[in-house]
Each structure stands twice: as structure tokens, then as C-alpha cells.
Scaffold this motif. Sequence first.
Motif, PDB file in Angstrom:
ATOM      1  N   ILE A 119     -43.702 -87.722  79.083  1.00 15.95           N
ATOM      2  CA  ILE A 119     -45.054 -88.237  78.868  1.00 15.95           C
ATOM      3  C   ILE A 119     -45.490 -87.767  77.494  1.00 15.95           C
ATOM      4  O   ILE A 119     -45.418 -86.580  77.182  1.00 15.95           O
ATOM      5  CB  ILE A 119     -46.032 -87.732  79.939  1.00 15.95           C
ATOM      6  N   THR A 120     -45.890 -88.706  76.661  1.00 12.83           N
ATOM      7  CA  THR A 120     -46.364 -88.394  75.313  1.00 12.83           C
ATOM      8  C   THR A 120     -47.819 -88.826  75.219  1.00 12.83           C
ATOM      9  O   THR A 120     -48.157 -89.956  75.602  1.00 12.83           O
ATOM     10  CB  THR A 120     -45.564 -89.171  74.250  1.00 12.83           C
ATOM     11  N   SER A 121     -48.676 -87.943  74.719  1.00 17.39           N
ATOM     12  CA  SER A 121     -50.098 -88.274  74.653  1.00 17.39           C
ATOM     13  C   SER A 121     -50.708 -87.784  73.349  1.00 17.39           C
ATOM     14  O   SER A 121     -50.396 -86.688  72.899  1.00 17.39           O
ATOM     15  CB  SER A 121     -50.848 -87.646  75.829  1.00 17.39           C
ATOM     16  N   ASP A 122     -51.591 -88.599  72.770  1.00 20.50           N
ATOM     17  CA  ASP A 122     -52.344 -88.175  71.594  1.00 20.50           C
ATOM     18  C   ASP A 122     -53.512 -87.268  71.986  1.00 20.50           C
ATOM     19  O   ASP A 122     -54.218 -86.752  71.124  1.00 20.50           O
ATOM     20  CB  ASP A 122     -52.880 -89.394  70.827  1.00 20.50           C
ATOM     21  N   PHE A 123     -53.730 -87.104  73.292  1.00 23.83           N
ATOM     22  CA  PHE A 123     -54.783 -86.220  73.775  1.00 23.83           C
ATOM     23  C   PHE A 123     -54.146 -84.987  74.413  1.00 23.83           C
ATOM     24  O   PHE A 123     -53.043 -85.064  74.951  1.00 23.83           O
ATOM     25  CB  PHE A 123     -55.647 -86.934  74.817  1.00 23.83           C
ATOM     26  N   ALA A 124     -54.855 -83.879  74.390  1.00 27.84           N
ATOM     27  CA  ALA A 124     -54.339 -82.651  75.010  1.00 27.84           C
ATOM     28  C   ALA A 124     -54.426 -82.789  76.520  1.00 27.84           C
ATOM     29  O   ALA A 124     -55.511 -82.896  77.079  1.00 27.84           O
ATOM     30  CB  ALA A 124     -55.157 -81.461  74.535  1.00 27.84           C
ATOM     31  N   LEU A 125     -53.281 -82.816  77.169  1.00 26.15           N
ATOM     32  CA  LEU A 125     -53.237 -82.934  78.624  1.00 26.15           C
ATOM     33  C   LEU A 125     -52.476 -81.740  79.191  1.00 26.15           C
ATOM     34  O   LEU A 125     -51.702 -81.089  78.497  1.00 26.15           O
ATOM     35  CB  LEU A 125     -52.542 -84.233  79.035  1.00 26.15           C
ATOM     36  N   GLU A 126     -52.692 -81.497  80.460  1.00 28.08           N
ATOM     37  CA  GLU A 126     -51.981 -80.427  81.147  1.00 28.08           C
ATOM     38  C   GLU A 126     -50.726 -81.020  81.776  1.00 28.08           C
ATOM     39  O   GLU A 126     -50.816 -81.893  82.633  1.00 28.08           O
ATOM     40  CB  GLU A 126     -52.901 -79.844  82.213  1.00 28.08           C
ATOM     41  N   ASN A 127     -49.567 -80.543  81.313  1.00 22.24           N
ATOM     42  CA  ASN A 127     -48.293 -81.117  81.757  1.00 22.24           C
ATOM     43  C   ASN A 127     -47.638 -80.266  82.830  1.00 22.24           C
ATOM     44  O   ASN A 127     -47.716 -79.045  82.793  1.00 22.24           O
ATOM     45  CB  ASN A 127     -47.339 -81.238  80.565  1.00 22.24           C
ATOM     46  N   SER A 128     -46.986 -80.913  83.761  1.00 24.87           N
ATOM     47  CA  SER A 128     -46.245 -80.196  84.794  1.00 24.87           C
ATOM     48  C   SER A 128     -45.043 -81.020  85.220  1.00 24.87           C
ATOM     49  O   SER A 128     -44.996 -82.231  84.994  1.00 24.87           O
ATOM     50  CB  SER A 128     -47.148 -79.920  86.004  1.00 24.87           C
ATOM     51  N   GLU A 129     -44.082 -80.341  85.833  1.00 20.54           N
ATOM     52  CA  GLU A 129     -42.900 -81.037  86.340  1.00 20.54           C
ATOM     53  C   GLU A 129     -42.459 -80.345  87.619  1.00 20.54           C
ATOM     54  O   GLU A 129     -42.464 -79.119  87.692  1.00 20.54           O
ATOM     55  CB  GLU A 129     -41.784 -80.987  85.298  1.00 20.54           C
ATOM     56  N   THR A 130     -42.119 -81.132  88.635  1.00 15.46           N
ATOM     57  CA  THR A 130     -41.643 -80.526  89.879  1.00 15.46           C
ATOM     58  C   THR A 130     -40.237 -79.978  89.650  1.00 15.46           C
ATOM     59  O   THR A 130     -39.459 -80.550  88.889  1.00 15.46           O
ATOM     60  CB  THR A 130     -41.641 -81.547  91.031  1.00 15.46           C
ATOM     61  N   ASP A 131     -39.918 -78.878  90.310  1.00 14.90           N
ATOM     62  CA  ASP A 131     -38.595 -78.275  90.088  1.00 14.90           C
ATOM     63  C   ASP A 131     -37.627 -78.579  91.226  1.00 14.90           C
ATOM     64  O   ASP A 131     -36.476 -78.173  91.184  1.00 14.90           O
ATOM     65  CB  ASP A 131     -38.713 -76.766  89.864  1.00 14.90           C
ATOM     66  N   GLN A 132     -38.074 -79.288  92.222  1.00 14.15           N
ATOM     67  CA  GLN A 132     -37.196 -79.673  93.335  1.00 14.15           C
ATOM     68  C   GLN A 132     -36.984 -81.187  93.318  1.00 14.15           C
ATOM     69  O   GLN A 132     -37.879 -81.932  92.922  1.00 14.15           O
ATOM     70  CB  GLN A 132     -37.837 -79.284  94.679  1.00 14.15           C
ATOM     71  N   TRP A 133     -35.805 -81.606  93.786  1.00 18.51           N
ATOM     72  CA  TRP A 133     -35.565 -83.041  93.967  1.00 18.51           C
ATOM     73  C   TRP A 133     -36.239 -83.466  95.269  1.00 18.51           C
ATOM     74  O   TRP A 133     -35.980 -82.905  96.323  1.00 18.51           O
ATOM     75  CB  TRP A 133     -34.067 -83.334  94.009  1.00 18.51           C
ATOM     76  N   ASP A 134     -37.121 -84.443  95.172  1.00 16.97           N
ATOM     77  CA  ASP A 134     -37.884 -84.917  96.327  1.00 16.97           C
ATOM     78  C   ASP A 134     -37.252 -86.222  96.813  1.00 16.97           C
ATOM     79  O   ASP A 134     -37.204 -87.206  96.088  1.00 16.97           O
ATOM     80  CB  ASP A 134     -39.331 -85.143  95.887  1.00 16.97           C
ATOM     81  N   SER A 135     -36.761 -86.228  98.060  1.00 13.41           N
ATOM     82  CA  SER A 135     -36.114 -87.439  98.568  1.00 13.41           C
ATOM     83  C   SER A 135     -36.954 -88.124  99.642  1.00 13.41           C
ATOM     84  O   SER A 135     -36.467 -88.945 100.399  1.00 13.41           O
ATOM     85  CB  SER A 135     -34.727 -87.097  99.117  1.00 13.41           C
ATOM     86  N   SER A 136     -38.245 -87.824  99.677  1.00 12.28           N
ATOM     87  CA  SER A 136     -39.105 -88.378 100.734  1.00 12.28           C
ATOM     88  C   SER A 136     -39.363 -89.875 100.555  1.00 12.28           C
ATOM     89  O   SER A 136     -39.755 -90.552 101.500  1.00 12.28           O
ATOM     90  CB  SER A 136     -40.436 -87.628 100.777  1.00 12.28           C
ATOM     91  N   VAL A 137     -39.168 -90.413  99.356  1.00 11.27           N
ATOM     92  CA  VAL A 137     -39.401 -91.847  99.140  1.00 11.27           C
ATOM     93  C   VAL A 137     -38.143 -92.555  98.666  1.00 11.27           C
ATOM     94  O   VAL A 137     -38.211 -93.502  97.880  1.00 11.27           O
ATOM     95  CB  VAL A 137     -40.556 -92.102  98.143  1.00 11.27           C
ATOM     96  N   GLY A 138     -36.970 -92.086  99.143  1.00 10.97           N
ATOM     97  CA  GLY A 138     -35.727 -92.760  98.749  1.00 10.97           C
ATOM     98  C   GLY A 138     -34.889 -91.879  97.861  1.00 10.97           C
ATOM     99  O   GLY A 138     -34.716 -90.694  98.128  1.00 10.97           O
ATOM    100  N   THR A 139     -34.368 -92.473  96.790  1.00 12.15           N
ATOM    101  CA  THR A 139     -33.509 -91.741  95.853  1.00 12.15           C
ATOM    102  C   THR A 139     -34.187 -90.441  95.423  1.00 12.15           C
ATOM    103  O   THR A 139     -35.356 -90.470  95.038  1.00 12.15           O
ATOM    104  CB  THR A 139     -33.248 -92.603  94.602  1.00 12.15           C
TER     105      THR A 139
END
Length: 173
Positions: A119-139
Motif C-alpha cells: 500500500i502506497t499513500s501520499d498521506f501518513a497512514l498507520e500500516n500493519s500486516e498480519t503475520d499468519q496465513w489466514d485460510s478462512s476465506v479460501g486460499t
Amino acid sequence: GGRPIAIAKDGGEIIIEDAPEGAVLHTGGGRIVVRSSERDVRANTGGGDIELENVAGDVVASTGAGDVRINLLSSGRNEQNVDVESGRGRVVIEVPATLDARIELETAYTNNFSRRTNITSDFALENSETDQWDSSVGTPRRYVRAVGVVGNGRGLIRVRTVNGDVVLKLVNR
């Protein structure tokens, strides 16, 4: 005021030069393009790119798979809302300096995709990323998210996509 342009069809592209009163567009599959609209635009395709330029109203755009590009004009109104969903694809949103909105951006990347998404933004945003693979919605997938507030946060810019980057760009004009 007139009425929004309303088109619904089983398939094929929809291209509109100007929708001064807005548009409600649906196709079973195919590209949707609106070059200008002073009011709200709703665009939905089973699969295909969506390109909405010079929109001064709200936007709701969804595609089963395809890139989405939205170019917002400053509206005379207090708030603008954008809601984008793509099953697979890149989302680029260009906004004016007058933007006043909460921002909620999300892209997931699946474990069979060639890279992590950004995600690239010209505005200051709070970034996060999950560290687990989530398979609840398929792949199995991981989520990259960015949230924040621009101005007083009256409107809402929300994006959800899979295996595509998200770009939020400030356009001075």
C-alpha cells in the motif's frame, strides 16, 4: 436535476463520456469506464477493469477481478465516500487536496502469489500486516492494511482487494 444514467447488461463493456447526474452501471463481465461525473457513480462488473475519472460524487466500485482506477474531483459537498472491492487487482485512487475522510485500505496476498502486496499513500497512514496465513476465506492469505484520517475524517475511503497493490495519490489541481 436529471436522473443518473442506468445501464445493466449481461456482459460487455460500458463506456460513458459524461454522466452529469451520476450513473448506476452493471455488466456481467467487461470493462467499465466513466470519464466524468458530477454526482455519484456505482459500477459493478463480474470481471474487468473499472476506470472512473473526474468524479465529484461518491463512488462504489466492485469487480470480480480487475484493476480499479478512480480520480476524484473536489466536490462542493462536505464529504466524499469511496468503496472499492476487487477479487484480484491493483487499485489506484487519486484524490484532491480538499479530501476530508477516514481511510481504510486493505490488500491481501495469497500464498501462491509471487510477492507480497503493498500500500502506497501520499498521506501518513498507520500500516500493519498480519503475520499468519489466514485460510478462512479460501486460499491462505496475509493482509496488508493501512488506516488513517485526512482532514476531519467526514467521508470514508475504503478499499479491499486481493493480489494487487493499493495506491492513494494526492493530485494537486
